[in-house]
Scaffold this active site. Structure first.
Site, PDB file in Angstrom:
ATOM      1  N   ASP A  44      44.899  39.543  43.116  1.00  0.00           N
ATOM      2  CA  ASP A  44      44.642  38.116  42.908  1.00  0.00           C
ATOM      3  C   ASP A  44      45.444  37.248  43.874  1.00  0.00           C
ATOM      4  O   ASP A  44      46.170  36.336  43.463  1.00  0.00           O
ATOM      5  CB  ASP A  44      44.967  37.718  41.467  1.00  0.00           C
ATOM      6  N   GLU A 226      34.018  35.611  37.820  1.00  0.00           N
ATOM      7  CA  GLU A 226      35.425  35.243  37.680  1.00  0.00           C
ATOM      8  C   GLU A 226      36.018  34.918  39.054  1.00  0.00           C
ATOM      9  O   GLU A 226      35.321  34.932  40.068  1.00  0.00           O
ATOM     10  CB  GLU A 226      36.207  36.365  37.000  1.00  0.00           C
TER      11      GLU A 226
END
Length: 352
Positions: A44, A226
């Site tokens: 991430d 997402e």
């Protein structure tokens, strides 16, 4: 005279040879100005350029860390800006923080929960810096409301991967969430948008922007939307997001494009979906959760993303970066994911 001419010729030859010789080390240095992926372990990845610095933000051991560096390819000085409390809604499962400079302060948006697995308690919180210094102290501004009834805080709904979009004087939040609260984390995820009253308060109700419905974002055990991230090119606005399953090699990137920049951002019909716009290959597995920055001299565009370390299902990942270009219509062209170990020219303007 003959001797003089011979002497002058010899001097010119020496100068010429000296100049040619001087170029060789420059060429050697240029050929060595490269790096290889991956640049470091992690997932991430969130990087933003502020002035001449690259600010990198990540989570570890339920804490949030910030790095500041003059280089895109190397993290610099590091500070832990927040540690999860021992009790409360955000004491565990700290995921995917992002740091944004808004209205003179730094804001960190992160996902966390009271426990897990199963990861059914995830909500989104926000931290605010005391000053414009990214290494200043941070205040916990609480949890953001990401449900359908703002008047009832207890009706909050699962939310992760929040990012912000500043557009025509307004601030918006975009994130990944569930339609309603569930008792299992095997729940489909969608992308939502909501206008913000300020960087720590929502304004009005959320709107669902995207669901995993296209053939290239479905087909696995759990279809997800997402990791939404904002990418701009002039007046064009894009949301680059992750789809399919984050633990599988099929994880990839889709794109929403704002059709009318002067129109309503809260109208799903004002967004056009296309994809996949970036995906793995036989040597790079499951690319996802990107961020975007300019090179040090602002002449190049770069994508920062994570990929799986192997084809085995799971979340062992590392961080990679590579340049990208623009198509004739102004949309991004991310090209092929570059294999590990292959030389890539350093970002333009980066000094070794």
């Amino acid at each position: 005279m003959k001797k003089l001419k011979t002497l002058i010729f010899a001097m010119l030859a020496f100068v010429s040879f000296g100049r040619c010789s001087a170029k060789e080390p420059v060429q050697d240095i240029k050929t060595k100005r490269t790096f290889t992926n991956p640049v470091w372990d992690g997932a991430d990845p969130w990087m933003v350029k502020q002035g001449e610095d690259y600010i990198y933000c990540w989570s570890s051991n339920n804490s949030i860390n910030v790095s500041r560096s003059a280089k895109m390819t190397k993290r610099g000085e590091v500070k832990k800006v927040w540690q999860a409390p021992s009790t409360g809604w955000n004491r565990a499962c700290v995921w995917a923080p992002e740091i944004h400079f808004i209205q003179g302060r730094w804001y960190v948006y992160y996902a966390a929960g009271e426990s897990g697995p199963p990861f059914i308690h995830q909500r989104t919180g926000v931290l605010r810096s005391a000053t414009d210094d990214v290494f200043s102290d941070y205040e916990d501004m609480g949890v953001l409301y990401t449900g359908d009834n703002p008047a009832d805080p207890t009706s909050n709904v699962w939310a992760i991967d929040m990012t912000t979009l500043e557009h025509k004087g307004k601030l918006y939040a975009i994130w990944s969430g569930w339609i309603k609260q569930e008792t299992t984390d095997a729940t489909q995820q969608h992308l939502y948008i909501c206008e913000m009253e300020n960087p720590w308060t929502m304004k009005g109700k959320r709107v669902k922007l995207s669901s995993p419905v296209e053939s290239w974002e479905t087909g696995g055990p759990l279809n997800l939307n997402e990791g939404p991230e904002i990418l701009k090119n002039g007046d064009k606005v894009f949301v680059i997001y992750s789809c399919r399953e984050s633990w599988l090699v099929e994880y990839r990137q889709g794109m929403l494009q704002l059709i009318n920049p002067d129109g309503n951002l809260l109208d799903p019909a004002n967004w056009k979906k296309s994809g996949p716009v970036f995906q793995g290959n036989s040597q790079v597995y499951g690319v996802g959760h990107c961020s975007f920055v300019k090179s040090p001299n602002d002449t190049e565009n770069w994508i920062i993303y994570h990929s799986k370390k192997s084809t085995t299902p799971g979340w062992e990942r590392d961080v990679r970066i590579q340049p990208f270009t623009w198509n004739a219509d102004g949309t991004p062209n991310f090209g092929e994911a570059i294999p590990a170990g292959k030389s890539i020219n350093l970002p333009s303007g980066e000094v070794e």
